[in-house]
Design a protein around this motif. Sequence first.
Motif, short mmCIF file in Angstrom:
data_model
loop_
_atom_site.label_atom_id
_atom_site.label_comp_id
_atom_site.label_asym_id
_atom_site.label_seq_id
_atom_site.Cartn_x
_atom_site.Cartn_y
_atom_site.Cartn_z
N UNK A 1 0.89 -1.20 0.13
CA UNK A 1 0.09 0.13 0.06
C UNK A 1 1.01 1.28 -0.09
N UNK A 2 0.20 2.40 -0.07
CA UNK A 2 0.96 3.57 -0.19
C UNK A 2 1.17 4.29 1.43
N UNK A 3 1.89 5.08 1.47
CA UNK A 3 2.18 5.58 2.79
C UNK A 3 1.78 7.22 2.65
N UNK A 4 1.21 7.41 3.77
CA UNK A 4 0.75 9.07 3.72
C UNK A 4 1.18 9.76 4.94
N UNK A 5 1.84 10.72 4.89
CA UNK A 5 2.37 11.55 6.21
C UNK A 5 1.34 12.58 6.37
N UNK A 6 0.86 12.60 7.82
CA UNK A 6 0.13 13.74 8.17
C UNK A 6 1.03 14.44 9.07
N UNK A 7 0.94 15.74 9.07
CA UNK A 7 1.89 16.70 10.09
C UNK A 7 0.78 17.64 10.72
N UNK A 8 1.23 18.02 12.07
CA UNK A 8 0.78 18.93 12.82
C UNK A 8 1.85 19.83 13.42
N UNK A 12 3.75 13.75 14.00
CA UNK A 12 3.84 13.40 12.53
C UNK A 12 3.46 11.92 12.54
N UNK A 13 2.35 11.61 11.71
CA UNK A 13 1.76 10.29 11.85
C UNK A 13 2.00 9.81 10.24
N UNK A 14 2.52 8.49 10.04
CA UNK A 14 2.54 8.03 9.00
C UNK A 14 1.31 6.80 8.84
N UNK A 15 0.42 7.18 7.86
CA UNK A 15 -0.52 6.21 7.93
C UNK A 15 -0.42 5.36 6.49
N UNK A 16 -0.65 3.94 6.60
CA UNK A 16 -0.38 2.89 5.30
C UNK A 16 -1.83 2.79 4.92
N UNK A 28 5.26 5.82 13.13
CA UNK A 28 6.78 6.15 13.02
C UNK A 28 7.52 5.68 13.98
N UNK A 29 7.32 4.81 14.83
CA UNK A 29 7.88 4.33 16.01
C UNK A 29 8.41 2.92 15.70
N UNK A 30 7.85 2.25 14.79
CA UNK A 30 8.45 0.83 14.50
C UNK A 30 9.88 0.87 13.85
N UNK A 32 11.25 -0.76 11.69
CA UNK A 32 11.54 -0.99 10.15
C UNK A 32 10.92 0.04 9.43
N UNK A 33 10.63 1.40 9.84
CA UNK A 33 10.26 2.29 9.34
C UNK A 33 11.54 3.12 8.83
N UNK A 34 11.61 3.38 7.70
CA UNK A 34 12.94 4.18 7.19
C UNK A 34 13.03 5.67 7.85
N UNK A 35 11.54 6.32 7.76
CA UNK A 35 11.63 7.66 8.39
C UNK A 35 12.16 7.69 9.90
N UNK A 36 11.82 6.74 10.71
CA UNK A 36 12.37 6.52 11.89
C UNK A 36 13.84 6.43 12.10
N UNK A 37 14.43 5.69 11.24
CA UNK A 37 15.80 5.31 11.10
C UNK A 37 16.36 6.68 10.73
N UNK A 38 16.03 7.33 9.73
CA UNK A 38 16.63 8.70 9.13
C UNK A 38 16.64 9.68 10.37
#
Length: 99
Positions: A1-8, A12-16, A28-30, A32-38
């Motif tokens: 599926x696609x990933x959608x990033x919602x920010x306030x 910041x929340x990443x939804x699949x 974003x706390x898992x 395996x998330x590339x955003x978290x690792x970055x």
Amino acid sequence: GSLVTLSCLSHRVVCQVISSADPVLDNGTSDGSWITRLENSYGFYIGLGLAVFSSFLIGSSVILKKKGLLRLVEKGGTRAGDGGHGYLKDWLWWAGLLT
């Protein structure tokens, strides 16, 4: 599926997006998330850089102030420990204080 990033402002929340009727949210706390690792590695290097830079500034400040005090003694002025305030006229001591 696609990933959608919602920010306030504070989160910041990443939804699949999947085809199922049950939404799966990933904040974003898992591991395996590339955003978290970055973000984790970026934060580490920023912190490391700040620590090295601040220790350089603190060390140079101590050295500059000490050199200013030693110059005062070489000129025959009263030592700061003996009540002298001649170091306040020395630019090298002020440079050390401001760093």
